[in-house]
Every structure is written in C-alpha cells, then in structure tokens.
Scaffold this active site. Sequence first.
Site, PDB file in Angstrom:
ATOM      1  N   GLY A   1      41.557  50.340  41.822  1.00  0.00           N
ATOM      2  CA  GLY A   1      41.755  51.248  40.691  1.00  0.00           C
ATOM      3  C   GLY A   1      42.216  52.630  41.132  1.00  0.00           C
ATOM      4  O   GLY A   1      43.093  53.232  40.505  1.00  0.00           O
TER       5      GLY A   1
ATOM      6  N   GLY B   1      42.458  46.300  46.601  1.00  0.00           N
ATOM      7  CA  GLY B   1      41.905  45.154  45.883  1.00  0.00           C
ATOM      8  C   GLY B   1      42.370  43.822  46.442  1.00  0.00           C
ATOM      9  O   GLY B   1      42.371  43.596  47.651  1.00  0.00           O
TER      10      GLY B   1
ATOM     11  N   ARG C   1      37.024  47.437  54.262  1.00  0.00           N
ATOM     12  CA  ARG C   1      36.528  48.757  53.842  1.00  0.00           C
ATOM     13  C   ARG C   1      35.532  49.334  54.856  1.00  0.00           C
ATOM     14  O   ARG C   1      35.450  50.546  55.016  1.00  0.00           O
ATOM     15  CB  ARG C   1      35.858  48.655  52.474  1.00  0.00           C
ATOM     16  CG  ARG C   1      36.888  48.613  51.375  1.00  0.00           C
ATOM     17  CD  ARG C   1      36.254  48.525  50.020  1.00  0.00           C
ATOM     18  NE  ARG C   1      37.231  48.812  48.989  1.00  0.00           N
ATOM     19  CZ  ARG C   1      37.128  48.405  47.725  1.00  0.00           C
ATOM     20  NH1 ARG C   1      36.087  47.698  47.346  1.00  0.00           N
ATOM     21  NH2 ARG C   1      38.056  48.719  46.858  1.00  0.00           N
TER      22      ARG C   1
ATOM     23  N   LYS D   1      46.144  40.625  34.690  1.00  0.00           N
ATOM     24  CA  LYS D   1      46.249  41.226  33.368  1.00  0.00           C
ATOM     25  C   LYS D   1      47.248  42.368  33.282  1.00  0.00           C
ATOM     26  O   LYS D   1      47.175  43.327  34.046  1.00  0.00           O
ATOM     27  CB  LYS D   1      44.877  41.752  32.939  1.00  0.00           C
ATOM     28  CG  LYS D   1      43.901  40.637  32.645  1.00  0.00           C
ATOM     29  CD  LYS D   1      42.668  41.165  31.963  1.00  0.00           C
ATOM     30  CE  LYS D   1      42.894  41.369  30.476  1.00  0.00           C
ATOM     31  NZ  LYS D   1      41.710  41.937  29.822  1.00  0.00           N
TER      32      LYS D   1
END
Length: 398
Positions: A376, A352, A34, A199
């Site tokens: 996200g 991510g 990043r 998830k």
Amino acid sequence: KTIESLGDLRGKRVLVRSDLNVPLDGTRITDDGRIRASVPTLRALLDAGARVAVVAHLGRPKGAPEEKYSLRPVVGRLGELLGTDVAFATDTVGPSAQETVAALGDGEIAILENLRFNPGETSKDEAERREFAQQLAALADAYVSDGFGVVHRKQASVYEVAQLLPSAAGLLVLKEVESLRKVTDDPERPFVVILGGAKVSDKLGVIENLLTKADRLIIGGGMAYTFLKAQGLEIGNSLLDAEQVDTVRGYLETAEKNGVEIVLPVDTVVAPEFGPDVDSEVVASDQIPADKEGLDIGPKTAELFAAKIADAKTLFWNGPMGVFEFEKFAEGTRAVAEAVASCAGFTVIGGGDSAAAVRNLGFDESRYDHISTGGGASLELIEGKELPGIAILEEDDK
Ligand code: 3PG
C-alpha cells in the site's frame, strides 16, 4: 532527517519502528524479505552503540493479544541476520517491555511484542493514539522510523511517536522514498508501468495518476478482466469488478486522449475453477468460454508484454499476472519477472505479492534496481499522495 542528525547514540535508547509483517505458515517464515530489509538500519544503530528497541506489527489483530500474531517467530531470524542475540518482550509497553529495554547494554537489541495487541496503536481516536505513543516514547530517548510498509498509516508508532521524541528516517525508508520518487518525479522515458493483482478498485488512484504520467500501462492479473469487459468482451466466470466497468471505460478514453498506450492480454489460461490441479487451456481473450475463468495470462500475452517491457527506461511493476501460488498459473508472472529483470532501464517492483513472487520464483533480487517492502505504501507514493509517516519526519518544528 537522517540517523546522523540524532547525534552520538552510544548508550542511548532508540525506538525503531520496523515493518516485520512477514508471511507465516504457522510459525515458519515463508518470505523473510522485510526482515532482511530492516537489517541495515539496525546494524548501523548497534554499531553506534545504541540500545535498540524494535517495535513492529504482524497481521491485523484487533487491539488484543492473539498467539498467531505474535512476533516471536521473527526473533530468531533477525538474530541470525544480525549475528547477535535478540531479546524479546512479551508485551509492547508493559512490565516485560520496560524490563527488557532497561536490561539492554550498549549495542544490544530487543523486539517488543506486536504493536497491534494494543488498541491505541491503530485507534481512530487521536487522543488514544497519542496516549499509546506516550507510553512508547517513555521507553526511549530517540525514534527511528524504518517501517516503510506502514508510512501510509497514521498510527501511533508511525506518526504520533515522531512528535514526542527526536526523530529520524531509517536507511530503508530513505532508500524506498528515493527509489520511488525516481519513478514518479520526472522519470526517464519511456516510463512503463505493469499492474496486476486481483482488484481494480485497489488501484484506482494509481491508474488515474499514471494516465497523466506514464507512456505505457500494461495490465494483467485478475484486474485485466474488468478492462476486457469494459472493451465489450465476454469474460466467462473470470474475476470482475462490476462496479468499476464504467470507470475503467473512462480510463480507456482518457488514455487514448493523453496518448498513453494501454496493453491488455491477448490470450489467457482458463480453467473451470480455481485450484492447483484443475484442467486448463489457453484461449484468445475474445474466446473465453462462459463456464470458465481466466487464471493467468497466456503465452502470446507473455511475449507481447515482454516486448513492451524491453525498451522501458523507467519501469514500475505491482501485482502478479495470475494465481502464481499454483505452479500451473505462475508462467505469466514468471515471464514478466524475467522481462523486468532483463530490462536495462531503472526497474522497481512495488511490494506485496509481486515482491514475494519474484523471490519465491527464484529470481535473483540484484537483477532489479529496487524491490519495495511496501505494498500500500508504495502504491500511495506512486499515486502522489502525502504519506503521514514521511510528512511528520520532514516537519522541522519538533
Ligand atoms: C503491509 O503488509 O503492507 C504492511 O505491513 C502494512 O500492513 P497493514 O496493511 O496491515 O497496515
């Protein structure tokens, strides 16, 4: 609006919202992706003679300073990458920030301390966010939004501040949006999506949207076990999102109706427990022992996935295939990273963990068309949601 729309920036104070939220081991940066991604915009502004104040967050402190979330460890690395000194302010809008920004000469740069040490940054109360945004805006003459990883957040430094200063999108935000829209708006087909990670519930919106858009959905990682369960298989102690089994069953039916191919693991690496040195074995997906849990896709699955990736003309990958932090369970993620790198289509890795996995497993980043810095944020774009930090830059009436 691009940086050019801000006019001549020589001598102007420019507030840049970057995403410098890098993983740290103590004060050691374990993946500087990043920071590197934020360099082109900062370089362009410095070359234009701007006085650059970078604001960013690290982790999720709760509106007050916490040493472990200080941005100080990032300062040196950014300086190395830019080849210039980077000043550091020990607060975000207080005396240190004001003095540091006032001391900047043309073409000089400073990082201000973690935005989230201030409650106004992430407050649910719009008035509080606005007040903090006003303090940020008072530090600068113009604002550049370049923290793609946070454009899905309605936070003071992303949203409210853009209403207070002449504003533009930075080069990273432009590149991210262009690459991700290439995936979602009229993708070349076959359009193949690989989803992994722990998830299912984090990915519901994205799966639903993809069931009307993608040609093929490849599911691996922890979330695959909920799919196997929805198909009626026993998954032992593997990760299960019990509340989502019915929803997932519905997805499998919709996929069949819409002609979307769903590809699930045919074998899996199981172990009695989670750990770096545990005994593991490969079993078929319908043979998972009751007392074991799946921690990676198996070798037959890796081959199957690679074959299903090979012919993609557009490909989006988000989420690792297993617990890749442990070498023992990194094979599946490695195999998918290799297959995606070898795919001749337009390939995008969605932020991510998968982006960190690709870099940490030693893959050459240039083998992918785009590695997103947003987790996200990239998922929400793929979901087709409007992102506040993008929408506000597209508004004309500022
Ligand atoms: C990220 O890590 O995805 C971004 O930096 C945003 O962080 P957040 O989820 O804490 O807002």
